[in-house]
Design an enzyme around this catalytic site. Structure first.
Site, mmCIF file in Angstrom:
data_model
loop_
_atom_site.group_PDB
_atom_site.id
_atom_site.type_symbol
_atom_site.label_atom_id
_atom_site.label_comp_id
_atom_site.label_asym_id
_atom_site.label_seq_id
_atom_site.Cartn_x
_atom_site.Cartn_y
_atom_site.Cartn_z
ATOM 1 N N CYS A 119 92.510 -12.953 -21.041
ATOM 2 C CA CYS A 119 91.178 -12.335 -21.011
ATOM 3 C C CYS A 119 90.927 -11.428 -22.213
ATOM 4 O O CYS A 119 89.775 -11.075 -22.490
ATOM 5 C CB CYS A 119 90.991 -11.541 -19.730
ATOM 6 S SG CYS A 119 91.301 -12.540 -18.278
ATOM 7 N N HIS A 259 85.389 -6.533 -20.228
ATOM 8 C CA HIS A 259 85.735 -7.833 -19.650
ATOM 9 C C HIS A 259 85.266 -7.837 -18.198
ATOM 10 O O HIS A 259 85.435 -6.854 -17.473
ATOM 11 C CB HIS A 259 87.253 -8.046 -19.735
ATOM 12 C CG HIS A 259 87.717 -9.197 -18.905
ATOM 13 N ND1 HIS A 259 87.142 -10.444 -18.999
ATOM 14 C CD2 HIS A 259 88.684 -9.307 -17.957
ATOM 15 C CE1 HIS A 259 87.735 -11.264 -18.148
ATOM 16 N NE2 HIS A 259 88.670 -10.598 -17.497
ATOM 17 N N ASN A 289 84.268 -14.378 -13.619
ATOM 18 C CA ASN A 289 85.276 -14.040 -14.635
ATOM 19 C C ASN A 289 85.524 -15.275 -15.508
ATOM 20 O O ASN A 289 86.073 -16.268 -15.036
ATOM 21 C CB ASN A 289 86.560 -13.601 -13.918
ATOM 22 C CG ASN A 289 87.666 -13.214 -14.888
ATOM 23 O OD1 ASN A 289 87.593 -13.481 -16.089
ATOM 24 N ND2 ASN A 289 88.708 -12.591 -14.361
HETATM 25 O O1 UT7 Z 1 90.686 -11.214 -15.620
HETATM 26 C C1 UT7 Z 1 92.026 -10.878 -15.763
HETATM 27 C C2 UT7 Z 1 92.454 -9.762 -14.987
HETATM 28 N N1 UT7 Z 1 92.160 -9.939 -13.596
HETATM 29 C C3 UT7 Z 1 92.001 -8.888 -12.863
HETATM 30 O O2 UT7 Z 1 92.056 -7.807 -13.411
HETATM 31 C C4 UT7 Z 1 91.820 -9.057 -11.384
HETATM 32 C C5 UT7 Z 1 92.139 -7.760 -10.733
HETATM 33 N N2 UT7 Z 1 92.162 -7.832 -9.281
HETATM 34 C C6 UT7 Z 1 91.060 -7.937 -8.514
HETATM 35 O O3 UT7 Z 1 89.959 -8.054 -9.024
HETATM 36 C C7 UT7 Z 1 91.223 -7.812 -7.023
HETATM 37 O O4 UT7 Z 1 92.562 -7.482 -6.744
HETATM 38 C C8 UT7 Z 1 90.846 -9.097 -6.246
HETATM 39 C C9 UT7 Z 1 89.353 -9.304 -6.271
HETATM 40 C C10 UT7 Z 1 91.543 -10.294 -6.800
HETATM 41 C C11 UT7 Z 1 91.234 -8.940 -4.778
HETATM 42 O O5 UT7 Z 1 90.624 -7.794 -4.228
HETATM 43 P P1 UT7 Z 1 91.482 -6.764 -3.390
HETATM 44 O O6 UT7 Z 1 90.572 -5.717 -2.920
HETATM 45 O O7 UT7 Z 1 92.643 -6.334 -4.261
HETATM 46 O O8 UT7 Z 1 91.957 -7.608 -2.166
HETATM 47 P P2 UT7 Z 1 93.427 -7.941 -1.703
HETATM 48 O O9 UT7 Z 1 94.059 -8.930 -2.610
HETATM 49 O O10 UT7 Z 1 94.151 -6.644 -1.440
HETATM 50 O O11 UT7 Z 1 93.174 -8.640 -0.321
HETATM 51 C C12 UT7 Z 1 92.594 -7.933 0.785
HETATM 52 C C13 UT7 Z 1 92.421 -8.903 1.926
HETATM 53 C C14 UT7 Z 1 93.639 -9.772 2.203
HETATM 54 O O12 UT7 Z 1 93.727 -9.976 3.613
HETATM 55 P P3 UT7 Z 1 94.780 -9.142 4.482
HETATM 56 O O13 UT7 Z 1 96.120 -9.477 3.890
HETATM 57 O O14 UT7 Z 1 94.398 -7.700 4.287
HETATM 58 O O15 UT7 Z 1 94.559 -9.661 5.841
HETATM 59 C C15 UT7 Z 1 93.312 -11.083 1.543
HETATM 60 O O16 UT7 Z 1 93.950 -12.172 2.149
HETATM 61 O O17 UT7 Z 1 91.368 -9.820 1.607
HETATM 62 C C16 UT7 Z 1 91.819 -11.152 1.781
HETATM 63 N N3 UT7 Z 1 91.149 -12.012 0.822
HETATM 64 C C17 UT7 Z 1 89.986 -12.597 1.073
HETATM 65 N N4 UT7 Z 1 89.183 -12.577 2.139
HETATM 66 C C18 UT7 Z 1 88.032 -13.276 2.082
HETATM 67 C C19 UT7 Z 1 91.548 -12.326 -0.436
HETATM 68 N N5 UT7 Z 1 90.645 -13.141 -1.009
HETATM 69 C C20 UT7 Z 1 89.663 -13.317 -0.097
HETATM 70 C C21 UT7 Z 1 88.468 -14.037 -0.095
HETATM 71 N N6 UT7 Z 1 87.682 -13.990 1.011
HETATM 72 N N7 UT7 Z 1 88.057 -14.769 -1.152
#
Ligand code: UT7
Length: 334
Positions: A119, A259, A289
């Site tokens: 990125c 980004h 993204n």
């Molecule tokens: O571009 C290069 C760099 N990339 C980044 O910098 C990405 C950085 N990270 C992020 O943007 C975020 O971490 C994400 C958007 C990827 C995820 O958001 P989050 O708030 O960190 O969520 P999480 O991974 O902690 O997941 C929370 C919950 C989980 O469920 P449990 O384990 O709490 O039951 C996931 O399974 O949300 C669940 N989950 C979803 N639920 C509905 C993860 N993806 C989804 C989804 N829909 N698409």
């Protein structure tokens, strides 16, 4: 161009962008994986993203963006002496996407090469172009971020498939008077966090086999929460360092083009840099993204859609963070 090679700046003389026609909405994704529009919007800020046609590779998206940038710069393909394509989704592993593009553009006098910094690729490419122009190694450089992330996204994995989109952004960089254009650049990496965001299969470490394809090794693997922790800190420190290298502070910044990975990351950076919402260019809601393409697409759309908001002398801070880990920034004066 009148400035001498030992006292000149590097300016962007043309900018272009291209996104594919097909729109993939959150509602479409609700039918594909266990997710909801509400989750995607609140956790990421994304409402829809663009997806390349089956016939479109990175060089095809790059071509459209490049043509627009060159037209705005008023230059012909044969005038280019370098083409730098930042991409993690090259047409083929080799030859480079830049070489494929060079041929299609007819840029017969250019050296063409790809740059891999995920990125942060566009920031790295712009830094490279800046150095090449300042040292007199080149006069006209095309820098492009182009990605077909849909080609390595697992559309059964809700943790990644809601995030990524396809597109390309391009700029032409040429010499200009010193004190204008690119004021400072900054690049950093930390290879100890490779496993936070990577595509394990398809390289020399893990050539693809039927078994590995069955295991999904051809797809992006991401530990989103791990990345999140570093993203805000790295982008804020890159912005501060770049401003200070130019003898300025982040208070001098008129516009921030971050980004577009997550609206919460963008907001975290904005608040720490004490900028208003109007100062931050955001298109993640419509584009998602697009990795190395995200900053030039956002910049291109902003200049195209809001020319009245851009004045000579405005200071733009471009800042990125991504897989590698890589991060960096470019400070630019219009
Ligand atoms: O571009 C290069 C760099 N990339 C980044 O910098 C990405 C950085 N990270 C992020 O943007 C975020 O971490 C994400 C958007 C990827 C995820 O958001 P989050 O708030 O960190 O969520 P999480 O991974 O902690 O997941 C929370 C919950 C989980 O469920 P449990 O384990 O709490 O039951 C996931 O399974 O949300 C669940 N989950 C979803 N639920 C509905 C993860 N993806 C989804 C989804 N829909 N698409």
């Amino acid at each position: 161009m009148s400035s001498s090679k030992d006292a000149r700046g590097a300016c962007i003389t043309g900018i272009g962008c291209y996104v594919p026609e097909k729109v993939l909405t959150n509602e479409d994704l609700e039918k594909m994986v266990d997710t909801s529009d509400e989750w995607i919007v609140t956790r990421t800020g994304i409402r829809e993203r663009r997806i390349a046609a089956e016939t479109e590779a990175a060089s095809d998206l790059a071509y459209h963006a490049a043509r627009e940038a060159m037209k705005k710069a008023g230059i012909k393909a044969k005038d280019l002496d370098q083409i730098i394509v930042a991409t993690a989704t090259s047409d083929m592993i080799f030859p480079s996407t830049a070489c494929v593009l060079q041929d299609r553009l007819g840029a017969k006098n250019a050296a063409a090469y790809d740059l891999t910094a995920a990125c942060s690729g566009f920031i790295y490419g712009l830094s490279m172009a800046h150095s090449m122009i300042l040292t007199g190694k080149a006069e006209k450089i095309l820098v492009i971020g182009a990605e077909v992330l849909s080609s390595m996204t697992d559309y059964t994995d809700r943790t990644t498939c809601v995030l990524f989109g396809d597109g390309a952004g391009a700029v032409v960089v040429e010499p200009c008077e010193a004190g204008k254009g690119i004021l400072a650049t900054y690049m950093r990496s930390d290879g100890s966090y490779t496993d936070l965001l990577y595509k394990p299969g398809g390289g020399s470490r893990m050539p693809l086999t039927a078994e590995r394809i069955r295991q999904g090794k051809q797809y992006i693997h991401m530990k989103g929460d791990g990345l999140f922790k570093y993203a805000v800190k790295a982008m804020v420190s890159a912005a501060r360092k770049t401003a200070s290298d130019a003898g300025l502070t982040t208070e001098d910044v008129d516009y921030l083009i971050p980004h577009q990975a997550n609206i919460r990351i963008i907001e975290g950076v904005r608040k720490r840099l004490k900028l208003t919402k109007d100062q931050v260019i955001v298109n993640i809601d419509r584009i998602g993204n697009t990795s190395s393409a995200s900053i030039p697409i956002a910049w291109c759309e902003f200049e195209r859609d809001h020319p009245e908001r851009v004045s000579e002398g405005d200071i733009f801070m471009l800042v990125a963070f991504g897989g590698g880990l890589t991060w960096g920034a470019v400070l630019y004066k219009k």
